[in-house]
Scaffold this motif. Structure first.
Motif, PDB file in Angstrom:
ATOM      1  N   ILE A 141       0.823  -1.202   0.000  1.00 44.66           N
ATOM      2  CA  ILE A 141       0.000   0.000   0.000  1.00 44.66           C
ATOM      3  C   ILE A 141       0.861   1.257   0.000  1.00 44.66           C
ATOM      4  N   LEU A 142       1.999   1.222   0.729  1.00 47.20           N
ATOM      5  CA  LEU A 142       2.867   2.400   0.789  1.00 47.20           C
ATOM      6  C   LEU A 142       3.508   2.681  -0.573  1.00 47.20           C
ATOM      7  N   LYS A 143       3.801   1.598  -1.294  1.00 43.68           N
ATOM      8  CA  LYS A 143       4.435   1.758  -2.595  1.00 43.68           C
ATOM      9  C   LYS A 143       3.429   2.168  -3.667  1.00 43.68           C
ATOM     10  N   ARG A 144       2.269   1.528  -3.665  1.00 47.14           N
ATOM     11  CA  ARG A 144       1.283   1.776  -4.714  1.00 47.14           C
ATOM     12  C   ARG A 144       0.346   2.937  -4.387  1.00 47.14           C
ATOM     13  N   GLY A 145       0.154   3.202  -3.106  1.00 45.92           N
ATOM     14  CA  GLY A 145      -0.676   4.334  -2.715  1.00 45.92           C
ATOM     15  C   GLY A 145      -2.156   4.041  -2.615  1.00 45.92           C
ATOM     16  N   ARG A 146      -2.589   2.864  -3.064  1.00 46.07           N
ATOM     17  CA  ARG A 146      -4.028   2.560  -3.016  1.00 46.07           C
ATOM     18  C   ARG A 146      -4.265   1.065  -3.217  1.00 46.07           C
ATOM     19  N   VAL A 147      -5.387   0.601  -2.723  1.00 44.41           N
ATOM     20  CA  VAL A 147      -5.880  -0.747  -2.995  1.00 44.41           C
ATOM     21  C   VAL A 147      -7.241  -0.575  -3.658  1.00 44.41           C
ATOM     22  N   GLU A 148      -7.375  -1.023  -4.906  1.00 45.73           N
ATOM     23  CA  GLU A 148      -8.651  -0.908  -5.603  1.00 45.73           C
ATOM     24  C   GLU A 148      -9.692  -1.801  -4.929  1.00 45.73           C
ATOM     25  N   PRO A 149     -11.003  -1.451  -5.036  1.00 45.16           N
ATOM     26  CA  PRO A 149     -12.049  -2.285  -4.416  1.00 45.16           C
ATOM     27  C   PRO A 149     -11.894  -3.754  -4.782  1.00 45.16           C
ATOM     28  N   LYS A 186     -14.521 -12.216  14.590  1.00 46.40           N
ATOM     29  CA  LYS A 186     -14.048 -12.570  15.933  1.00 46.40           C
ATOM     30  C   LYS A 186     -14.498 -13.968  16.335  1.00 46.40           C
ATOM     31  N   ASN A 187     -15.711 -14.340  15.879  1.00 43.79           N
ATOM     32  CA  ASN A 187     -16.238 -15.665  16.238  1.00 43.79           C
ATOM     33  C   ASN A 187     -15.665 -16.792  15.393  1.00 43.79           C
ATOM     34  N   GLY A 188     -14.825 -16.447  14.421  1.00 43.14           N
ATOM     35  CA  GLY A 188     -14.149 -17.486  13.652  1.00 43.14           C
ATOM     36  C   GLY A 188     -14.671 -17.715  12.258  1.00 43.14           C
ATOM     37  N   HIS A 189     -15.861 -17.188  11.919  1.00 39.80           N
ATOM     38  CA  HIS A 189     -16.401 -17.428  10.580  1.00 39.80           C
ATOM     39  C   HIS A 189     -15.938 -16.344   9.606  1.00 39.80           C
ATOM     40  N   ASN A 190     -16.004 -16.663   8.337  1.00 41.18           N
ATOM     41  CA  ASN A 190     -15.607 -15.715   7.298  1.00 41.18           C
ATOM     42  C   ASN A 190     -16.755 -14.767   6.971  1.00 41.18           C
ATOM     43  N   VAL A 191     -16.407 -13.510   6.725  1.00 42.65           N
ATOM     44  CA  VAL A 191     -17.387 -12.501   6.332  1.00 42.65           C
ATOM     45  C   VAL A 191     -17.021 -12.015   4.935  1.00 42.65           C
ATOM     46  N   SER A 192     -17.990 -12.063   4.006  1.00 42.57           N
ATOM     47  CA  SER A 192     -17.761 -11.595   2.650  1.00 42.57           C
ATOM     48  C   SER A 192     -17.822 -10.066   2.618  1.00 42.57           C
ATOM     49  N   VAL A 193     -16.748  -9.443   2.107  1.00 41.86           N
ATOM     50  CA  VAL A 193     -16.668  -7.985   2.106  1.00 41.86           C
ATOM     51  C   VAL A 193     -16.026  -7.491   0.808  1.00 41.86           C
ATOM     52  N   THR A 194     -16.194  -6.189   0.574  1.00 39.32           N
ATOM     53  CA  THR A 194     -15.389  -5.477  -0.416  1.00 39.32           C
ATOM     54  C   THR A 194     -14.490  -4.517   0.339  1.00 39.32           C
ATOM     55  N   LYS A 195     -13.188  -4.528   0.017  1.00 46.37           N
ATOM     56  CA  LYS A 195     -12.222  -3.702   0.749  1.00 46.37           C
ATOM     57  C   LYS A 195     -11.481  -2.811  -0.233  1.00 46.37           C
ATOM     58  N   ASN A 196     -11.252  -1.551   0.171  1.00 48.28           N
ATOM     59  CA  ASN A 196     -10.347  -0.695  -0.586  1.00 48.28           C
ATOM     60  C   ASN A 196      -9.627   0.227   0.393  1.00 48.28           C
ATOM     61  N   ALA A 197      -8.494   0.774  -0.019  1.00 48.52           N
ATOM     62  CA  ALA A 197      -7.667   1.583   0.890  1.00 48.52           C
ATOM     63  C   ALA A 197      -6.920   2.661   0.110  1.00 48.52           C
ATOM     64  N   ARG A 198      -6.567   3.735   0.809  1.00 44.19           N
ATOM     65  CA  ARG A 198      -5.793   4.837   0.240  1.00 44.19           C
ATOM     66  C   ARG A 198      -4.788   5.324   1.283  1.00 44.19           C
ATOM     67  N   VAL A 199      -3.595   5.747   0.820  1.00 49.85           N
ATOM     68  CA  VAL A 199      -2.655   6.381   1.744  1.00 49.85           C
ATOM     69  C   VAL A 199      -3.076   7.841   1.932  1.00 49.85           C
ATOM     70  N   ILE A 200      -2.751   8.390   3.092  1.00 57.07           N
ATOM     71  CA  ILE A 200      -3.033   9.798   3.386  1.00 57.07           C
ATOM     72  C   ILE A 200      -1.696  10.534   3.423  1.00 57.07           C
ATOM     73  N   ARG A 201      -1.588  11.617   2.701  1.00 60.94           N
ATOM     74  CA  ARG A 201      -0.346  12.388   2.635  1.00 60.94           C
ATOM     75  C   ARG A 201      -0.595  13.814   3.154  1.00 60.94           C
ATOM     76  N   ASN A 202       0.445  14.390   3.731  1.00 60.37           N
ATOM     77  CA  ASN A 202       0.356  15.790   4.164  1.00 60.37           C
ATOM     78  C   ASN A 202       0.757  16.707   3.022  1.00 60.37           C
TER      79      ASN A 202
END
Length: 468
Positions: A79-87, A95-111
């Protein structure tokens, strides 16, 4: 360098924003440690904000991150190198041990100096969407089975839209309002909705609201206790209670009185009933499907039907078109009813003549599918051959325009018998056809385009013997 943790903890606007967002949001510092965890994230993962202190997102075991499993450190993440994770659609470990189906995306924050001060990630729970998709797929499969069994017969686009509404209704428990002319198959649609829905293993109870007066309808729907009225010699369970866990289909809902309308509104809003003569409220779990052959909105405008009940009933409206608006379905329906009648009788009819089918296609069908089914029943009474002819049909369907040979191309048709069309009937012609058909008056009628009764009249007029 800006301290993002301090900014999040002290900025009330940012804190309120994180708490109000419906998707899961968490924030990492540049070292990969979680520093913010919103309520939606608590709901999706089962972990409270206090439980994730000093942890990285690795403990969630995302099944996919940059096309691979969750890495060991933030430096390995990418993530630090690419700056983002596409959806990305993946799973996380609850927490209870089962899998949860999700969509995940991420972005770095810069000053403002273009330095990475953190990472924000968003997680969308796909569980409900996946469940709805599975329900739709199951409904599609069951509806296909239902059609295969002859439940609903149609291929027109307008009816394919109805099928889509039926399938969509399986993924919810909303109140259904089916509107359409008499004979269009409203009860059949209600049965299909119940058969492919979540309540299919529970009872479906049908009540025709126009068949009973108010006093009897109230007792029929809600039940009564002993002594509630003259003749109530014992307690009686009503149809709503009988359908508990299942479906109640109220046909001709526009016929119920204002008093019953009020009681039905309580059933839908509060899911409870009171038996006649009893003040005790009883909880019930039912799905309500209603139908009528009128425009319910016009009844509301006229003041004969409660507006609040109308909006409760039409949460999911379905309109059934009359047969005259879906004539491409007529050959399919004719074949279906011929097949059904062959099963019930000793007659083995292979098809319908072109002239007879042309008459079916030209007719307006005010009685819709029910009238078409009755027309085939009528034809089976008169039919004495392998094919249904024009003369076998009810009088109102045998119009002069139907005498012209149709160009309809249909797989259920057998070749039209060669016979004179609009042939002038004389005694000589009549005798010729009688000899050829071994004095079968119905067959002679088919050959010359007249009813069997007309052949009898001509035989009497010309003193032709009834038997050879």
């Amino acid at each position: 360098m800006t301290d993002i943790k301090y900014e999040i903890q002290t900025n009330e606007f940012v804190k309120s924003l994180l708490e109000s967002i419906g998707d899961g949001i968490f924030v990492l510092d540049p070292q990969g440690t979680i520093i913010a965890w919103n309520p939606a994230m608590e709901k999706i993962t089962g972990y409270l904000a206090g439980e994730i202190k000093y942890k990285s997102c690795q403990f969630l075991h995302f099944s996919q991150c940059f096309d691979k499993k969750c890495p060991t450190t933030i430096q390995d993440c990418g993530i630090l190198k690419r700056g983002r994770v596409e959806p990305t659609e993946c799973f996380l470990k609850h927490k209870n041990g089962h899998n949860v189906s999700v969509t995940k995306n991420a972005r770095v924050i810069r000053n403002k100096d273009d330095e990475v001060i953190g990472i924000v990630a968003a997680v969308t729970d796909l569980t409900e969407l996946k469940n709805a998709r599975l329900k739709m797929e199951e409904a599609t499969r069951r509806l296909g089975e239902l059609n295969h069994l002859g439940g609903i017969i149609a291929k027109s686009q307008i009816m394919q839209n109805v099928f889509s509404f039926i399938k969509a209704s399986a993924a919810c428990d909303a109140t259904i309002l089916i509107q359409g002319e008499s004979g269009t198959g409203k009860e059949l649609v209600a049965g299909a909705i119940h058969s492919i829905g979540e309540r299919r293993d529970k009872p479906m109870v049908t009540i025709n609201c126009s068949a009973l007066p108010e006093s009897l309808l109230e007792s029929e729907l809600f039940g009564h206790v002993k002594g509630a009225f003259t003749g109530a010699s014992q307690d009686r369970v009503g149809r709503f209670e009988q359908a508990d866990g299942g479906t109640v289909f109220l046909d001709e809902i526009g016929e119920i009185t204002p008093y019953i309308q009020v009681k039905l509104l309580r059933v839908i809003q509060q899911k409870e009933i009171e038996r006649v003569g009893e003040s005790r409220r009883r909880k019930i779990d039912i799905r309500v499907i209603t139908a009528l052959n009128k425009d319910l909105k016009s009844m509301v405008d006229a003041g004969t039907f409660r507006e609040d009940l109308y909006y409760r009933l039409k949460v999911f409206p379905i309109y059934l078109p009359p047969l005259r608006e879906r004539k491409e379905d007529i050959p399919l329906l004719v074949h279906h009813f011929i097949k059904t009648n062959n099963t019930k009788s000793d007659v083995n009819v292979k098809g319908i003549s072109k002239t007879a089918l042309k008459a079916f296609m030209d007719y307006a069908w005010p009685g819709n599918i029910r009238e078409l089914a009755n027309a085939i029943d009528h034809a089976f009474v008169l039919c004495s051959d392998r094919e249904i002819y024009l003369s076998d049909l009810p009088f109102e369907i045998r119009t002069p325009s139907a005498m012209a040979v149709s160009g309809v191309n249909n797989p259920w048709l057998e070749p039209e018998h060669t016979r004179p069309q609009h042939q002038k009937l004389t005694k000589e012609v009549l005798l010729h056809h009688l000899h050829e058909s071994n004095w079968n008056k119905a067959e002679v009628g088919r050959r010359v385009g007249l009813s069997r009764a007309s052949i009898w009249k001509y035989m009497k007029k010309w003193d032709v013997p009834l038997q050879p």
